[in-house]
Motif scaffolding. Structure first.
Motif, mmCIF file in Angstrom:
data_model
loop_
_atom_site.group_PDB
_atom_site.id
_atom_site.type_symbol
_atom_site.label_atom_id
_atom_site.label_comp_id
_atom_site.label_asym_id
_atom_site.label_seq_id
_atom_site.Cartn_x
_atom_site.Cartn_y
_atom_site.Cartn_z
ATOM 1 N N ASN A 71 0.841 -1.193 0.000
ATOM 2 C CA ASN A 71 0.000 0.000 0.000
ATOM 3 C C ASN A 71 0.872 1.237 0.000
ATOM 4 O OD1 ASN A 71 -2.316 -1.535 0.086
ATOM 5 N ND2 ASN A 71 -2.281 -1.668 2.316
ATOM 6 N N GLY A 72 0.557 2.156 -0.902
ATOM 7 C CA GLY A 72 1.303 3.395 -0.998
ATOM 8 C C GLY A 72 0.723 4.475 -0.108
ATOM 9 N N THR A 73 1.376 5.641 -0.115
ATOM 10 C CA THR A 73 0.931 6.749 0.722
ATOM 11 C C THR A 73 0.234 7.824 -0.094
ATOM 12 O OG1 THR A 73 3.064 7.814 0.467
ATOM 13 C CG2 THR A 73 2.774 6.356 2.373
ATOM 14 N N LYS A 74 0.048 7.649 -1.358
ATOM 15 C CA LYS A 74 -0.556 8.653 -2.216
ATOM 16 C C LYS A 74 -2.055 8.710 -1.947
ATOM 17 C CE LYS A 74 -0.651 10.255 -6.922
ATOM 18 N NZ LYS A 74 -0.209 10.047 -8.272
ATOM 19 N N ASP A 75 -2.594 9.925 -2.011
ATOM 20 C CA ASP A 75 -4.030 10.107 -1.829
ATOM 21 C C ASP A 75 -4.778 9.528 -3.007
ATOM 22 O OD1 ASP A 75 -3.564 11.419 0.508
ATOM 23 O OD2 ASP A 75 -3.632 13.426 -0.389
ATOM 24 N N SER A 76 -6.000 9.233 -2.802
ATOM 25 C CA SER A 76 -6.801 8.684 -3.884
ATOM 26 C C SER A 76 -7.512 9.771 -4.676
ATOM 27 C CB SER A 76 -7.832 7.703 -3.310
ATOM 28 O OG SER A 76 -8.708 8.387 -2.426
#
Length: 85
Positions: A71-76
């Motif tokens: 899982n990445g940290t980028k917003d959706s």
């Protein structure tokens, strides 16, 4: 009938033989090296040959990796465009 050779023919034959022996002595090492390379190319030693393994028979050598999603940290947010292209 047997033909007798004259002394001049014998001398010429001896000189030809000496010339061939001297020229072969000079070329002896290159001929020997090229002959050895040719023999090794045609009949390679069995210890240098790699054993042929059929495909799929290499069990135990490699493991199949399990793929995991990190899982990445980028917003959706899909409206988050970069400022510059």
């Amino acid at each position: 009938m047997r033909r007798k050779f004259s002394p001049i023919e014998i001398a010429i034959g001896v000189l030809i033989a000496i010339g061939l022996i001297v020229s072969l002595r000079v070329l002896f090492i290159p001929i020997l090296v090229l002959g050895a390379i040719f023999l090794l190319y045609k009949f390679p030693p069995s210890r240098w040959k790699k054993p042929s393994i059929p495909r799929g028979a290499e069990k135990g050598k490699t493991k199949n990796a399990k793929f995991r999603v990190i899982n990445g940290t980028k917003d959706s947010d899909k409206d988050d465009f970069p400022k510059y292209h």
